[in-house]
Structure formats: C-alpha cells, structure tokens
Design an enzyme around this catalytic site. Structure first.
Site: not given
Ligand code: AMP
Length: 276
Positions: A24-25, A30-31, A59, A148, A154
């Site tokens: 989601m940007g 982590g990303h 969502q 992640g 999820q």
């Molecule tokens: P989001 O942008 O928050 O929807 O996350 C996109 C993807 O990045 C999802 O698969 C999350 O689980 C993963 N993600 C977000 N934060 C982390 C993190 N700290 N470590 C690993 N994966 C992450």
C-alpha cells in the site's frame, strides 16, 4: 524506473509470470526485504519484479485510517527501484474496481473468520484483501507474489486463496534496531508513543519466557497494560489453523504468538514463533 498507472502500460514492459510484491506504499525496509526476495526468485527464472502500490479502499473499515494512510508515489518508486523492482504498478481505483469499490460478504476460508484476530477487529477487511489480491494478480499477470510474515493471518489467507499458477512466497519480519516491527503506520507515532510501542516486542519476549500458553498470554497482557496499550489481542495460537490452544500447553513447535495493540490511536501488529 517505470511507474505504470495502467495494466496496459505495465504489460508493455513486464512479461507474464512476473513476481509481484503487493503493497500500500509508504515503503520501508520491510517492503525492501520483500522486493529483494522477489528479485532472487525472479532472477532464477529470468523474470521481472513488480511492486504494486495501491491503497485499497475495500480493506479499510475506517474512513479516517484510509484518508490518513501515508502516500508518496515518487519516493516509493525510488525505493522500490533501489530494492530491486523492475516496475512499480500504481493503478487508479477505477482500474482495480471498474464496477465500483466492492463491499459485502464473500466466502472466505475458516482461518479468516471467528478467530478473534484481524477478522474481528476489522470486519470486511479480509474480503477486501482477497478481492484486491485477485485483481492485482489478474492485472499484473504475475506467477508469484511475496507477502510479509508480519501480517501472519493475511499470509495464511493469501496461501489459501491463491489461484492456480500463483505461487505465494513468505518473507520474514523486518524490525527497527530497537525491536519494533517496521510499519507504514509507525510514522504516526510520536516520541512517547514510539517508546511505549516497544512493549509489543517485549510482550513477545515475555511469551517466550513463559512455560505455558496461559502464562504466556497473561505475561503479554501485563507488559502491554503496564505501558497503557489498548490490546486487540495477545495470544498463542496454532500457527496454521490459528485455533486457540489449551492454557496448559507447553509444546512449542507449530505455535505462534500474535499481538495487536493500539498506541495513541495507531494499531500495530506483530507476531513470531513461540520460541525460547
Ligand atoms: P502494506 O504495505 O503494509 O500493506 O504491506 C505490504 C506487504 O509488506 C505485506 O505483505 C506486509 O506483510 C509486508 N510488510 C509490512 N511490514 C513488514 C515488515 N516490517 N517486515 C516484513 N514484511 C512487512
């Protein structure tokens, strides 16, 4: 670096079978880890990596959370490229949902309801996640997608609902040096809230140090409440089915600690294997 605003633009540059990293940007390390893992996987097969950036209205069950979700496509595109993405796909809502943003019920696997985890705190959330993933798979024509472990429920749901021909690849949780799991929502934490949020990884450590499930859950509550966090859940579950475990259970393999707590209005998720 290509930022494709439509599936057509993307298809000009990226072949079917690409490795997708749905986000989601507001990208962070982590990303970047997910994109790096996608890169490794893609390279072996001579494919491209696509990071999608789409704040999915379907969502969010709170309008305010959707409105204030951080958005900065230019910075995201630079970071995605630096992490190893070949293209960023940032579609308009009208491309993802040509008939309007869907709502309402849909059949989901058992692990997405009645678990008292993300399914409970956020009604409609997983319907929105599954809907957007299927659209993103179609629009990007990906052959694999990286998720992640941070969003454990999820990730399990993505595995359960993946269409034939889309392989799901899990990536480990990336943390700041102080132990807090990275999240796009961390930018909303003031200095004091940031410090109190560290109770979340400390609660997981307390669970590791506890001999039974019941004691682990009690220890986590104590750590979180001492810092004044609002607990959504702090629990030890079967890692695959997310079913509750008996309080007296001491056996750790296959058990996962899952915590979500709210700090000054910011909802933070964390989890890990029940180790120790
Ligand atoms: P989001 O942008 O928050 O929807 O996350 C996109 C993807 O990045 C999802 O698969 C999350 O689980 C993963 N993600 C977000 N934060 C982390 C993190 N700290 N470590 C690993 N994966 C992450």
């Amino acid at each position: 670096m290509l930022v494709a605003r439509t599936a057509e633009e993307l298809a000009d540059r990226v072949r079917p079978g690409c490795v997708l990293v749905p986000t989601m940007g507001a990208l962070h390390a982590g990303h970047a880890e997910l994109i790096g893992l996608a890169r490794e996987h893609a390279q072996r097969a001579g494919l491209e990596v696509v990071a999608s950036v789409f704040v999915n209205p379907a969502q969010f069950n709170q309008r305010l959370d959707f409105d204030r979700y951080p958005r900065d496509l230019e910075t995201d595109a630079r970071q995605a490229h630096a992490a190893g993405a070949d293209a960023v796909y940032a579609p308009a809502v009208s491309e993802v949902y040509p008939a309007g943003v869907p709502s309402g019920e849909m059949a989901l696997p058992g692990l997405a309801s009645g678990k008292g985890l993300e399914d409970e705190g956020r009604p409609g959330h997983f319907e929105g996640v599954v809907r957007v993933l299927h659209r993103l798979y179609e629009l990007t024509r990906c052959g694999a997608a990286v998720f992640g472990e941070k969003d454990w429920q999820q990730l399990l749901l993505a595995c359960e609902t993946a269409p034939v021909g889309v392989e799901i690849l899990p990536a480990p949780i990336v943390r700041d040096p102080d132990g807090l799991a990275m999240s796009s929502r961390n930018v909303h934490l003031g200095a004091d809230a940031r410090r109190r949020a560290l109770a979340i990884p400390r609660a997981i450590e307390a669970a590791h140090a506890s001999p039974t499930v019941g004691q682990a859950e009690a220890a986590m509550r104590e750590v979180l409440l001492t810092e004044g966090l609002e607990i959504s859940y702090a629990t030890v579950r079967d890692a695959e089915s997310l079913e509750r475990l008996p309080d007296a259970r001491t056996d750790r393999p296959g058990a996962r600690v899952l915590v979500t707590a709210i700090v000054d209005g910011v909802r933070l998720l964390d989890n890990g294997p029940w180790a120790g």
